[in-house]
Every structure is written in structure tokens, then in C-alpha cells.
Design a protein around this motif. Sequence first.
Motif, PDB file in Angstrom:
ATOM      1  N   LEU A 138       0.825  -1.202   0.000  1.00  0.00           N
ATOM      2  CA  LEU A 138       0.000   0.000   0.000  1.00  0.00           C
ATOM      3  C   LEU A 138       0.858   1.249   0.000  1.00  0.00           C
ATOM      4  O   LEU A 138       1.886   1.301   0.678  1.00  0.00           O
ATOM      5  CB  LEU A 138      -0.923  -0.004   1.226  1.00  0.00           C
ATOM      6  N   LEU A 140       1.306   4.961   1.186  1.00  0.00           N
ATOM      7  CA  LEU A 140       0.831   5.823   2.269  1.00  0.00           C
ATOM      8  C   LEU A 140       1.333   7.240   2.050  1.00  0.00           C
ATOM      9  O   LEU A 140       2.540   7.465   1.931  1.00  0.00           O
ATOM     10  CB  LEU A 140       1.327   5.306   3.620  1.00  0.00           C
ATOM     11  N   PHE A 147      -3.852   6.285   3.127  1.00  0.00           N
ATOM     12  CA  PHE A 147      -3.469   5.424   2.015  1.00  0.00           C
ATOM     13  C   PHE A 147      -4.001   5.988   0.707  1.00  0.00           C
ATOM     14  O   PHE A 147      -5.102   6.538   0.655  1.00  0.00           O
ATOM     15  CB  PHE A 147      -4.007   4.001   2.214  1.00  0.00           C
ATOM     16  N   SER A 153      -3.011   3.922  -6.903  1.00  0.00           N
ATOM     17  CA  SER A 153      -1.860   3.040  -6.682  1.00  0.00           C
ATOM     18  C   SER A 153      -1.584   2.123  -7.864  1.00  0.00           C
ATOM     19  O   SER A 153      -0.468   1.668  -8.052  1.00  0.00           O
ATOM     20  CB  SER A 153      -2.078   2.173  -5.438  1.00  0.00           C
ATOM     21  N   ARG A 175       3.585   0.294   2.718  1.00  0.00           N
ATOM     22  CA  ARG A 175       3.185  -0.508   3.873  1.00  0.00           C
ATOM     23  C   ARG A 175       2.833  -1.904   3.386  1.00  0.00           C
ATOM     24  O   ARG A 175       2.149  -2.048   2.379  1.00  0.00           O
ATOM     25  CB  ARG A 175       1.973   0.092   4.580  1.00  0.00           C
TER      26      ARG A 175
END
Length: 176
Positions: A138, A140, A147, A153, A175
Motif C-alpha cells: 500500500l 501511504l 493510504f 496506486s 506498507r
Amino acid sequence: TKRTEMVVPRNAWHVCLHVRASGYKGQHEDLHSSLNADIFSYDLAIDAVVKRGGWVIRLGDHSMPKLPPLEHVVDYAHSPQKSPAMDIFLCGTCRFYIGTSSGPAYVPALYGVPSVITNWFPTGTRPLNSNDLFIPKLHLYEAENEFAPFDESMSQPLGHIHVISQLARLGISLRP
């Protein structure tokens, strides 16, 4: 006498597990560290396979941390049977593959073996088969402590940035 063969019964089914760790590519670790994960965070996956009667064969190399002795788990990464040909054979004959962003993750797809890929990075370069499942690392946003949305993403630029320092310049960390 010392046993040197793997002890998986001939009629048993197995799952391959490969969780990339630092050590294999010591050079450029700053570029590749984003691909690493903690093998000890895969206990629930190992337990789920073993509970259902399967065997877990942990792939990798001798630089990886050793697994403690576990029933129905072979730490093949530290086995005398380890070889490139056996790596391919195991990936091609497993019921499914559990892994991270690393070279071995591409082998099961060549044999039609489904994969569960975790901590995948970079997120925009997804596994090869439509029947594969994957969980990306993830992104961040540090300043907001939030997030990034999945669509952000998975697309340009975040989904294709390979280097942690580039993400850091954007105020983003990863993460698991």
C-alpha cells in the motif's frame, strides 16, 4: 545415517511459498528492498495449507532466515536438494503458489498454476494470469497519514515507480 531427501509423501499435494528477503541481491538493496517481506508474517498461510492436509515447500536461497521445524513444511531454501531445475519442477507441480514480488513468482503461470501474490510491488505491474490473486503493498501519503486509493496506486505514476527514494520524494512510503 543422515537423511538428505525431502520427506514429502509421493501422493501428497504441496504449495510453494517464496517470500523475498534481502541477501540474494546484496548490491542495489536500496532499489530492491521494496520487494522484500517478512517470512514470519506468513504463519497463517502456512497453517491454513497444513490444516487442509497440504505440504508447504518454502523456496528461496541460503541467505534467507531459516524456518523453525514445522510439520508438513520443508525449508527447501536450505535443503541440499536445492537446484534451479528443482525450483522449476516444484513451481510447476504445486497446487498453488504463494509469493511476493520476485523472479519465482513468474514461473507458476507458465504451467497454469494459480498464485496468491502478497506484498506485490510495483502495484501497476500485476501477476500474469487472470486466476491469480494478489494483494499489493500500500502507498501511504505520509503528510496526511492516508493510504492512496487503489485506482491511484495501480496507475501512473505510483503504480510504476520501482524505487523507494522516488516515492519518498513524493511524500509516499510503502506498507505491507
